[in-house]
Design a protein around this motif. Structure first.
Motif, PDB file in Angstrom:
ATOM      1  N   ASP A 153       9.098   6.088   7.183  1.00 52.31           N
ATOM      2  CA  ASP A 153       8.151   5.039   7.577  1.00 52.31           C
ATOM      3  C   ASP A 153       8.852   3.690   7.727  1.00 52.31           C
ATOM      4  O   ASP A 153       8.586   2.928   8.665  1.00 52.31           O
ATOM      5  CB  ASP A 153       7.029   4.918   6.541  1.00 52.31           C
ATOM      6  N   SER A 155       2.304   1.641  -3.574  1.00 52.35           N
ATOM      7  CA  SER A 155       1.314   1.964  -4.599  1.00 52.35           C
ATOM      8  C   SER A 155       0.866   3.420  -4.536  1.00 52.35           C
ATOM      9  O   SER A 155       0.275   3.929  -5.486  1.00 52.35           O
ATOM     10  CB  SER A 155       0.098   1.040  -4.486  1.00 52.35           C
ATOM     11  N   ARG A 156       1.176   4.096  -3.430  1.00 52.88           N
ATOM     12  CA  ARG A 156       0.810   5.511  -3.311  1.00 52.88           C
ATOM     13  C   ARG A 156       1.895   6.457  -3.847  1.00 52.88           C
ATOM     14  O   ARG A 156       1.705   7.666  -3.861  1.00 52.88           O
ATOM     15  CB  ARG A 156       0.510   5.859  -1.848  1.00 52.88           C
ATOM     16  N   MET A 157       3.017   5.911  -4.283  1.00 57.54           N
ATOM     17  CA  MET A 157       4.111   6.761  -4.766  1.00 57.54           C
ATOM     18  C   MET A 157       3.725   7.397  -6.105  1.00 57.54           C
ATOM     19  O   MET A 157       3.575   6.707  -7.118  1.00 57.54           O
ATOM     20  CB  MET A 157       5.408   5.944  -4.930  1.00 57.54           C
ATOM     21  N   THR A 158       3.572   8.701  -6.106  1.00 55.38           N
ATOM     22  CA  THR A 158       3.092   9.386  -7.308  1.00 55.38           C
ATOM     23  C   THR A 158       4.111   9.343  -8.445  1.00 55.38           C
ATOM     24  O   THR A 158       3.728   9.342  -9.616  1.00 55.38           O
ATOM     25  CB  THR A 158       2.735  10.850  -6.992  1.00 55.38           C
ATOM     26  N   GLY A 183       0.819  -1.211   0.000  1.00 52.29           N
ATOM     27  CA  GLY A 183       0.000   0.000   0.000  1.00 52.29           C
ATOM     28  C   GLY A 183       0.848   1.254   0.000  1.00 52.29           C
ATOM     29  O   GLY A 183       0.517   2.242  -0.678  1.00 52.29           O
ATOM     30  N   TRP A 184       1.967   1.217   0.745  1.00 56.83           N
ATOM     31  CA  TRP A 184       2.869   2.377   0.764  1.00 56.83           C
ATOM     32  C   TRP A 184       3.426   2.625  -0.637  1.00 56.83           C
ATOM     33  O   TRP A 184       3.443   3.749  -1.116  1.00 56.83           O
ATOM     34  CB  TRP A 184       4.042   2.144   1.714  1.00 56.83           C
ATOM     35  N   LEU A 199       8.622   7.917   2.856  1.00 59.37           N
ATOM     36  CA  LEU A 199       8.592   6.453   2.887  1.00 59.37           C
ATOM     37  C   LEU A 199       9.810   5.909   3.631  1.00 59.37           C
ATOM     38  O   LEU A 199       9.702   4.947   4.406  1.00 59.37           O
ATOM     39  CB  LEU A 199       8.549   5.898   1.464  1.00 59.37           C
ATOM     40  N   SER A 220       1.570   0.509 -16.672  1.00 60.05           N
ATOM     41  CA  SER A 220       2.109   0.041 -15.392  1.00 60.05           C
ATOM     42  C   SER A 220       2.280  -1.477 -15.331  1.00 60.05           C
ATOM     43  O   SER A 220       3.113  -1.971 -14.576  1.00 60.05           O
ATOM     44  CB  SER A 220       1.213   0.509 -14.233  1.00 60.05           C
ATOM     45  N   GLN A 231       8.213  12.739  -1.093  1.00 57.45           N
ATOM     46  CA  GLN A 231       7.359  11.600  -0.766  1.00 57.45           C
ATOM     47  C   GLN A 231       8.192  10.338  -0.531  1.00 57.45           C
ATOM     48  O   GLN A 231       7.898   9.551   0.371  1.00 57.45           O
ATOM     49  CB  GLN A 231       6.331  11.360  -1.875  1.00 57.45           C
ATOM     50  N   HIS A 232       9.259  10.167  -1.335  1.00 57.48           N
ATOM     51  CA  HIS A 232      10.119   8.995  -1.151  1.00 57.48           C
ATOM     52  C   HIS A 232      10.858   9.064   0.188  1.00 57.48           C
ATOM     53  O   HIS A 232      11.085   8.031   0.832  1.00 57.48           O
ATOM     54  CB  HIS A 232      11.124   8.881  -2.293  1.00 57.48           C
ATOM     55  N   LYS A 288       3.518   6.334 -10.573  1.00 63.56           N
ATOM     56  CA  LYS A 288       2.343   6.516 -11.432  1.00 63.56           C
ATOM     57  C   LYS A 288       2.676   7.407 -12.620  1.00 63.56           C
ATOM     58  O   LYS A 288       2.254   7.140 -13.747  1.00 63.56           O
ATOM     59  CB  LYS A 288       1.198   7.110 -10.609  1.00 63.56           C
TER      60      LYS A 288
END
Length: 267
Positions: free
Chosen positions: A169, A115-118, A112-113, A166, A128, A162-163, A121
């Motif tokens: 986290d 898959s949220r990385m923009t 989940g973490w 992570l 993908s 954002q990375h 995307k």
């Protein structure tokens, strides 16, 4: 017997950051990264800088070209002012701890973490299903790059923030899972003008070496006349400069040029 009291570990201030050797350094690389790296070195902080060639192979690379681009990037670091006598400068693939710790962090990070990385995307787009697993999982390798050295601070652009979140986290989960204070919770260093340099042709897009138009960017190998011509042709608007930054809020092209000037002039 009572359990021994564990003394919290303190971590010395240590800077870590890296750049992919994907060829063709631009003004964006200089203002957003290299210039800041030199500033941190000159502050007397322990600095470790890495050419992240393992990240580059998340997309196919010609091996000979990648070797050449790695050398060119090393030259760029040194030309910008990185002093190998004061900073550690190396390429990632020469230190196996990066991929070893990266695998461990693959078991710590959650799907989940990731898959949220923009950025994934953005890079994968509608394709993908066909991109490499490495492109999806590379933020875990980036966390390993940083935490292998227990770096406390990382100079990053807005697009990498954002990375780094992570990375924090992953460090927190590892420490919590094993009841240790082994990894620091790394802090981002985002400061000053020019942290995100935009295209000279479109102030809403990042300056990129992959843009088809060479007029969109300042290459660090451009000569003085070429640089001057590109700035003269850069997209702006007809309005006069405002008295404060707030007046540039909805003027991306003008704001980009002001930010570039401010970053180069250290104001």
């Amino acid at each position: 017997m009572s359990e021994p009291v564990q003394t919290p570990q303190t971590f010395p201030t240590r800077i870590f950051s890296g750049i992919q050797p994907s060829g063709g350094l631009t003004l964006g690389n200089y203002l957003g990264a290299l210039k800041r790296f030199v500033q941190k070195q000159d502050e007397g902080i322990e600095t470790i800088y890495c050419i992240v060639d393992m990240h580059a192979i998340t997309v196919w690379q010609d091996p000979a070209k990648l070797r050449q681009q790695t050398r060119e990037l090393a030259a760029g670091f040194i030309a910008a002012g990185i002093d190998p006598a004061r900073s550690i400068l190396f390429n990632q693939s020469q230190v196996s701890a990066h991929v070893e710790l990266g695998w461990i962090f693959n078991t710590v990070a959650r799907m989940g973490w990731m898959s949220r990385m923009t950025q994934f995307k953005d890079k994968a787009g509608k394709n993908s299903e066909n991109v490499s697993l490495g492109l999806f999982a590379y933020p875990a390798l980036m966390a390993a790059d940083i935490l292998a050295y227990k770096a406390t601070h990382v100079p990053v652009g807005e697009d990498q923030k954002q990375h780094l979140e992570l990375t924090r986290d992953i460090a927190a989960k590892f420490n919590n899972d094993y009841g240790v204070n082994f990894f620091p919770i790394t802090e981002p260093v985002i400061e000053g003008a020019g942290t995100r340099v935009m295209s000279l042709r479109d102030g809403t897009k990042k300056m990129s070496k992959s843009d088809p138009s060479d007029q969109s960017r300042i290459n660090l190998t451009d000569d003085t006349d070429t640089i001057a011509k590109k700035f003269r042709k850069a997209k702006t608007d007809a309005e006069p400069l405002p008295e404060d930054l707030e007046g540039l809020k909805d003027r991306p092209d003008a704001r980009n040029l002001v930010n570039i000037y401010a970053a180069l002039a250290d104001i």
